[in-house]
Design a protein around this motif. Structure first.
Motif, PDB file in Angstrom:
ATOM      1  N   GLU A 147       0.801  -1.220   0.000  1.00 35.37           N
ATOM      2  CA  GLU A 147       0.000   0.000   0.000  1.00 35.37           C
ATOM      3  C   GLU A 147       0.835   1.272   0.000  1.00 35.37           C
ATOM      4  O   GLU A 147       0.372   2.315  -0.446  1.00 35.37           O
ATOM      5  N   ASN A 148       2.064   1.212   0.513  1.00 35.21           N
ATOM      6  CA  ASN A 148       2.909   2.401   0.603  1.00 35.21           C
ATOM      7  C   ASN A 148       3.394   2.825  -0.784  1.00 35.21           C
ATOM      8  O   ASN A 148       4.181   2.109  -1.416  1.00 35.21           O
ATOM      9  N   PRO A 149       2.983   3.994  -1.305  1.00 37.95           N
ATOM     10  CA  PRO A 149       3.395   4.404  -2.655  1.00 37.95           C
ATOM     11  C   PRO A 149       4.869   4.788  -2.740  1.00 37.95           C
ATOM     12  O   PRO A 149       5.433   4.838  -3.837  1.00 37.95           O
ATOM     13  N   ARG A 150       5.514   5.071  -1.589  1.00 38.98           N
ATOM     14  CA  ARG A 150       6.928   5.448  -1.585  1.00 38.98           C
ATOM     15  C   ARG A 150       7.847   4.237  -1.439  1.00 38.98           C
ATOM     16  O   ARG A 150       9.072   4.388  -1.395  1.00 38.98           O
ATOM     17  N   PHE A 151       7.257   3.056  -1.363  1.00 37.01           N
ATOM     18  CA  PHE A 151       8.029   1.821  -1.245  1.00 37.01           C
ATOM     19  C   PHE A 151       8.587   1.467  -2.627  1.00 37.01           C
ATOM     20  O   PHE A 151       7.833   1.264  -3.579  1.00 37.01           O
ATOM     21  N   SER A 152       9.912   1.391  -2.747  1.00 37.54           N
ATOM     22  CA  SER A 152      10.535   1.176  -4.061  1.00 37.54           C
ATOM     23  C   SER A 152      10.578  -0.305  -4.419  1.00 37.54           C
ATOM     24  O   SER A 152      10.669  -1.176  -3.548  1.00 37.54           O
ATOM     25  N   VAL A 153      10.528  -0.556  -5.717  1.00 38.36           N
ATOM     26  CA  VAL A 153      10.687  -1.913  -6.257  1.00 38.36           C
ATOM     27  C   VAL A 153      11.713  -1.827  -7.379  1.00 38.36           C
ATOM     28  O   VAL A 153      11.482  -1.138  -8.380  1.00 38.36           O
ATOM     29  N   SER A 154      12.843  -2.473  -7.204  1.00 37.15           N
ATOM     30  CA  SER A 154      13.918  -2.418  -8.195  1.00 37.15           C
ATOM     31  C   SER A 154      14.321  -3.826  -8.602  1.00 37.15           C
ATOM     32  O   SER A 154      13.913  -4.814  -7.974  1.00 37.15           O
ATOM     33  N   ILE A 155      15.138  -3.914  -9.651  1.00 37.75           N
ATOM     34  CA  ILE A 155      15.667  -5.209 -10.084  1.00 37.75           C
ATOM     35  C   ILE A 155      17.162  -5.064 -10.346  1.00 37.75           C
ATOM     36  O   ILE A 155      17.646  -3.980 -10.671  1.00 37.75           O
ATOM     37  N   LYS A 156      17.885  -6.155 -10.183  1.00 32.16           N
ATOM     38  CA  LYS A 156      19.326  -6.199 -10.473  1.00 32.16           C
ATOM     39  C   LYS A 156      19.546  -7.280 -11.524  1.00 32.16           C
ATOM     40  O   LYS A 156      19.132  -8.430 -11.322  1.00 32.16           O
ATOM     41  N   ILE A 157      20.170  -6.905 -12.630  1.00 26.38           N
ATOM     42  CA  ILE A 157      20.276  -7.819 -13.764  1.00 26.38           C
ATOM     43  C   ILE A 157      21.717  -7.938 -14.242  1.00 26.38           C
ATOM     44  O   ILE A 157      22.588  -7.150 -13.859  1.00 26.38           O
ATOM     45  N   ARG A 158      21.952  -8.939 -15.086  1.00 21.71           N
ATOM     46  CA  ARG A 158      23.152  -9.038 -15.916  1.00 21.71           C
ATOM     47  C   ARG A 158      22.739  -8.801 -17.369  1.00 21.71           C
ATOM     48  O   ARG A 158      21.548  -8.816 -17.684  1.00 21.71           O
ATOM     49  N   ILE A 159      23.719  -8.616 -18.242  1.00 16.06           N
ATOM     50  CA  ILE A 159      23.402  -8.315 -19.638  1.00 16.06           C
ATOM     51  C   ILE A 159      23.359  -9.602 -20.465  1.00 16.06           C
ATOM     52  O   ILE A 159      23.964 -10.621 -20.107  1.00 16.06           O
ATOM     53  N   HIS A 160      22.620  -9.557 -21.586  1.00 14.64           N
ATOM     54  CA  HIS A 160      22.593 -10.648 -22.553  1.00 14.64           C
ATOM     55  C   HIS A 160      23.770 -10.506 -23.520  1.00 14.64           C
ATOM     56  O   HIS A 160      24.348  -9.420 -23.668  1.00 14.64           O
ATOM     57  N   ASP A 161      24.080 -11.594 -24.184  1.00 15.00           N
ATOM     58  CA  ASP A 161      25.064 -11.494 -25.267  1.00 15.00           C
ATOM     59  C   ASP A 161      24.536 -10.579 -26.369  1.00 15.00           C
ATOM     60  O   ASP A 161      25.297  -9.834 -26.993  1.00 15.00           O
ATOM     61  N   ASP A 162      23.229 -10.655 -26.612  1.00 16.51           N
ATOM     62  CA  ASP A 162      22.558  -9.741 -27.526  1.00 16.51           C
ATOM     63  C   ASP A 162      21.998  -8.587 -26.692  1.00 16.51           C
ATOM     64  O   ASP A 162      21.001  -8.737 -25.991  1.00 16.51           O
ATOM     65  N   LEU A 163      22.634  -7.431 -26.747  1.00 19.03           N
ATOM     66  CA  LEU A 163      22.269  -6.317 -25.874  1.00 19.03           C
ATOM     67  C   LEU A 163      20.848  -5.820 -26.127  1.00 19.03           C
ATOM     68  O   LEU A 163      20.225  -5.238 -25.231  1.00 19.03           O
ATOM     69  N   LYS A 164      20.320  -6.058 -27.334  1.00 15.96           N
ATOM     70  CA  LYS A 164      18.953  -5.620 -27.627  1.00 15.96           C
ATOM     71  C   LYS A 164      17.951  -6.289 -26.687  1.00 15.96           C
ATOM     72  O   LYS A 164      16.959  -5.683 -26.294  1.00 15.96           O
ATOM     73  N   ARG A 165      18.223  -7.543 -26.312  1.00 18.27           N
ATOM     74  CA  ARG A 165      17.327  -8.251 -25.398  1.00 18.27           C
ATOM     75  C   ARG A 165      17.366  -7.608 -24.003  1.00 18.27           C
ATOM     76  O   ARG A 165      16.339  -7.520 -23.320  1.00 18.27           O
ATOM     77  N   THR A 166      18.539  -7.145 -23.591  1.00 21.04           N
ATOM     78  CA  THR A 166      18.649  -6.485 -22.290  1.00 21.04           C
ATOM     79  C   THR A 166      17.903  -5.162 -22.294  1.00 21.04           C
ATOM     80  O   THR A 166      17.191  -4.832 -21.330  1.00 21.04           O
ATOM     81  N   VAL A 167      18.049  -4.393 -23.391  1.00 12.99           N
ATOM     82  CA  VAL A 167      17.334  -3.122 -23.488  1.00 12.99           C
ATOM     83  C   VAL A 167      15.829  -3.357 -23.485  1.00 12.99           C
ATOM     84  O   VAL A 167      15.068  -2.630 -22.822  1.00 12.99           O
ATOM     85  N   ASP A 168      15.388  -4.408 -24.194  1.00 12.10           N
ATOM     86  CA  ASP A 168      13.959  -4.730 -24.220  1.00 12.10           C
ATOM     87  C   ASP A 168      13.453  -5.119 -22.831  1.00 12.10           C
ATOM     88  O   ASP A 168      12.368  -4.696 -22.409  1.00 12.10           O
ATOM     89  N   LEU A 169      14.248  -5.917 -22.101  1.00 11.68           N
ATOM     90  CA  LEU A 169      13.882  -6.288 -20.728  1.00 11.68           C
ATOM     91  C   LEU A 169      13.747  -5.056 -19.851  1.00 11.68           C
ATOM     92  O   LEU A 169      12.788  -4.926 -19.076  1.00 11.68           O
ATOM     93  N   CYS A 170      14.703  -4.126 -19.965  1.00 11.52           N
ATOM     94  CA  CYS A 170      14.678  -2.923 -19.128  1.00 11.52           C
ATOM     95  C   CYS A 170      13.474  -2.040 -19.474  1.00 11.52           C
ATOM     96  O   CYS A 170      12.859  -1.443 -18.579  1.00 11.52           O
ATOM     97  N   ARG A 171      13.131  -1.958 -20.743  1.00  8.83           N
ATOM     98  CA  ARG A 171      11.959  -1.159 -21.146  1.00  8.83           C
ATOM     99  C   ARG A 171      10.672  -1.754 -20.582  1.00  8.83           C
ATOM    100  O   ARG A 171       9.790  -1.020 -20.099  1.00  8.83           O
ATOM    101  N   LYS A 172      10.561  -3.070 -20.632  1.00  9.15           N
ATOM    102  CA  LYS A 172       9.366  -3.722 -20.077  1.00  9.15           C
ATOM    103  C   LYS A 172       9.296  -3.526 -18.568  1.00  9.15           C
ATOM    104  O   LYS A 172       8.212  -3.293 -18.009  1.00  9.15           O
ATOM    105  N   ALA A 173      10.451  -3.616 -17.897  1.00  9.25           N
ATOM    106  CA  ALA A 173      10.475  -3.409 -16.449  1.00  9.25           C
ATOM    107  C   ALA A 173      10.095  -1.967 -16.111  1.00  9.25           C
ATOM    108  O   ALA A 173       9.355  -1.713 -15.154  1.00  9.25           O
ATOM    109  N   GLU A 174      10.589  -1.024 -16.904  1.00 11.60           N
ATOM    110  CA  GLU A 174      10.250   0.381 -16.685  1.00 11.60           C
ATOM    111  C   GLU A 174       8.742   0.610 -16.853  1.00 11.60           C
ATOM    112  O   GLU A 174       8.122   1.310 -16.036  1.00 11.60           O
ATOM    113  N   ALA A 175       8.156  -0.010 -17.874  1.00 15.18           N
ATOM    114  CA  ALA A 175       6.719   0.149 -18.109  1.00 15.18           C
ATOM    115  C   ALA A 175       5.895  -0.458 -16.984  1.00 15.18           C
ATOM    116  O   ALA A 175       4.765  -0.024 -16.719  1.00 15.18           O
TER     117      ALA A 175
END
Length: 529
Positions: A147-175
């Motif tokens: 319920e707390n709107p100031r409670f953060s939710v983050s993720i920690k990732i590694r990169i793919h060999d194909d960087l486009k997949r990592t960028v796509d993952l980050c965009r989906k997580a941002e959305a």
């Protein structure tokens, strides 16, 4: 889960996302299994660390077990801002864990970067970077349930060999509503290869939420360089902080004050000896010699560690480890060589002057010269002889001083080594006694275990015998019943037989009577004929 209420400076609670809008690079202590616990977090906060993570916690165990919560998560009022990192693979489990820690922390982080085999085999860690839909569902579930709107939710990732997949993952997580993303600039298969800071830069350019760079940052200068190379909003450090918890304050090596702070904090929090000792091993690695490491690393108790620190880093050691003395020591040999060369030159020049004016003095003494000129030559000779004595004596004293300093230094080193060896022997003896006691305890335990096994085997044998006796009793009872039934049947048959015998005898008598009657009738018929 334990919330410690010890007297620790209280941080003002705020949204951790605000840190990334403060105008300076955010300095973060990484989640480290066994190491980034409350005592260590308290230490690094004293040296300009802005944000701390807990060690990775398996969410399923945390939700299911009170014991797991008490052992894995400890905090206090001064331990803020704090992010709790979870390993999870189910949205509901992660959201339940987030609800439990929400009153005691400022946010959670989903581990999508751990490359360890056990984690990936269980469906945790780095394997999640290939499951963006699952990551989305878990983040969304936490957002919906907390319920707390100031409670953060983050993720920690590694990169793919194909960087486009990592960028796509980050965009989906941002959305989905992720507060920020921490990027370790290596792929799942890479361990000690160079970090791909260019990949972090590309991700930062494609994402509007804060990005934290992670990987091979070992000093404050490294952190600043990574910030400039990638444009990241923050840096996360693990091994660099283990080796130097004061690195964010600008120290290149662990200062003695930091070591003393760790001792005080660890003793105050009751840190287990193994953790306490390992942290000191990391901190002192750069400031101790190879021989000192061998001695320190085998210490086996907190008193032994405290004695070692007192002997090697007491009052005089602190004085002589002031940076000024280190700078002087660096130029000591150069200064000595310079002065010795200068004294030799002066000594040789004095010898030349003495020879020169001695020859002139002899010549002028033979010749008839003015008295003033003779006195002037005499004065020159006196001065050259004086310079000879002074330079020669100075050279001798300087060599003696150099030798004295060298001997004192060697003696100090030998005394230090002797003390270290004595301490090592004492600790070895203590460890030997401890091992002997443990061996006796184990032997006693084995004996008790053997006795217990024998008793257990005897009990099992008795139980088996009781079962057999019970079975035989039941069999005997059944046999007795069968015998009784058979006896009754025999008696019944016997009675029936006796009845039949009586009936047979009666019928035989009736037969004889009838036969007699028949015979009489036949005789009468014969008489009538």
């Amino acid at each position: 889960m334990i919330c410690d209420t010890t007297n620790t400076p209280v941080c003002l609670l705020r949204d951790p996302v605000d840190l990334f809008h403060s105008g300076h690079i955010v300095k973060i202590c990484a989640p480290m299994v066994r190491y980034s616990k409350l005592a260590f977090r308290t230490l690094v906060r004293k040296y300009n660390c802005d944000l701390c993570y807990t060690p990775m916690i398996v969410a399923a165990d945390f939700v299911r077990s009170v014991k797991a919560r008490d052992s894995e998560f400890t905090t206090n009022q001064g331990d803020r801002p704090l992010i709790v990192q979870f390993a999870a693979k189910e949205a509901q489990v992660l959201s339940d864990a987030a609800c439990i820690v929400c009153p005691f922390a400022d946010g959670i982080d989903l581990n999508c970067g751990c490359p360890q085999r056990w984690a990936m085999a269980e469906g945790y860690g780095a394997c999640l970077i290939n499951k963006p839909e699952l990551v989305r569902d878990m983040v969304r579930q936490v957002r919906n349930q907390v319920e707390n709107p100031r409670f953060s939710v983050s993720i920690k990732i590694r990169i793919h060999d194909d960087l486009k997949r990592t960028v796509d993952l980050c965009r989906k997580a941002e959305a989905t509503g992720v507060s920020w993303i921490t990027v370790h600039g290596r792929s799942v298969e890479e361990r000690h290869q160079p970090v791909h800071y260019d990949a972090i830069k590309i991700i930062k350019q494609n994402i509007s939420i804060p990005i934290v760079a992670n990987g091979d940052i070992k000093s404050l200068k490294d952190a600043e360089n990574v910030h400039h190379m990638t444009g990241a909003d923050g840096v996360m450090v693990a091994r660099g902080l283990l080796a130097n918890p004061a690195m964010f304050a600008g120290f290149d090596e662990t200062p003695l004050k930091c070591i003393q702070d760790w001792v005080d904090i660890a003793l105050e929090h009751g840190t287990p000896f193994t953790c306490f000792h390992h942290h000191l091993m990391y901190m002192m690695e750069r400031i101790t010699s190879k021989q000192e490491k061998k001695v320190f690393n085998v210490l086996s108790s907190t008193p032994a560690v405290l004695d070692y620190l007192s002997d090697h880093y007491g009052v005089w050691q602190k004085i002589f480890m002031i940076p000024l003395w280190n700078k002087i020591a660096i130029y000591w040999n150069k200064a000595f060589l310079t002065i010795i060369v200068l004294l030799i030159v002066l000594f040789l020049d004095a010898i030349r002057e003495v020879k020169k004016y001695s020859a002139v003095h002899a010549t002028e003494k033979v010749a008839s010269v003015h008295q003033n000129a003779f006195d002037h030559i005499q004065m020159k000779l006196f001065r050259s002889q004086r310079n000879l004595y002074i330079s020669g004596f100075s050279l001798f004293l300087w060599l003696v001083l150099r030798r004295t300093v060298t001997l004192i230094t060697q003696l100090a080193k030998e005394m230090g080594i002797q003390v270290a060896l004595e301490l090592q022997v004492a600790n070895t003896n203590e460890a030997a006694k401890k091992y002997l006691q443990e061996n006796e305890i184990l032997q006693q335990a084995l004996n008790e275990k053997g006795k217990y096994k024998r008793e257990q085997a005897l009990e099992a044998s008795n139980k088996k015998l009781r079962q057999e006796v019970q079975y035989l009793t039941e069999e005997l009872k059944r046999a007795s019943n069968a015998l009784s039934k058979a006896t009754n049947e025999v008696i019944a048959v016997k009675k029936q037989s006796e009845g039949l015998k009586r009936e047979y005898d009666r019928l035989m008598k009736e037969h004889e009577r009838l036969q007699d009657l028949l015979d009489e009738d036949e005789e009468e018929d014969k008489k009538d004929q």
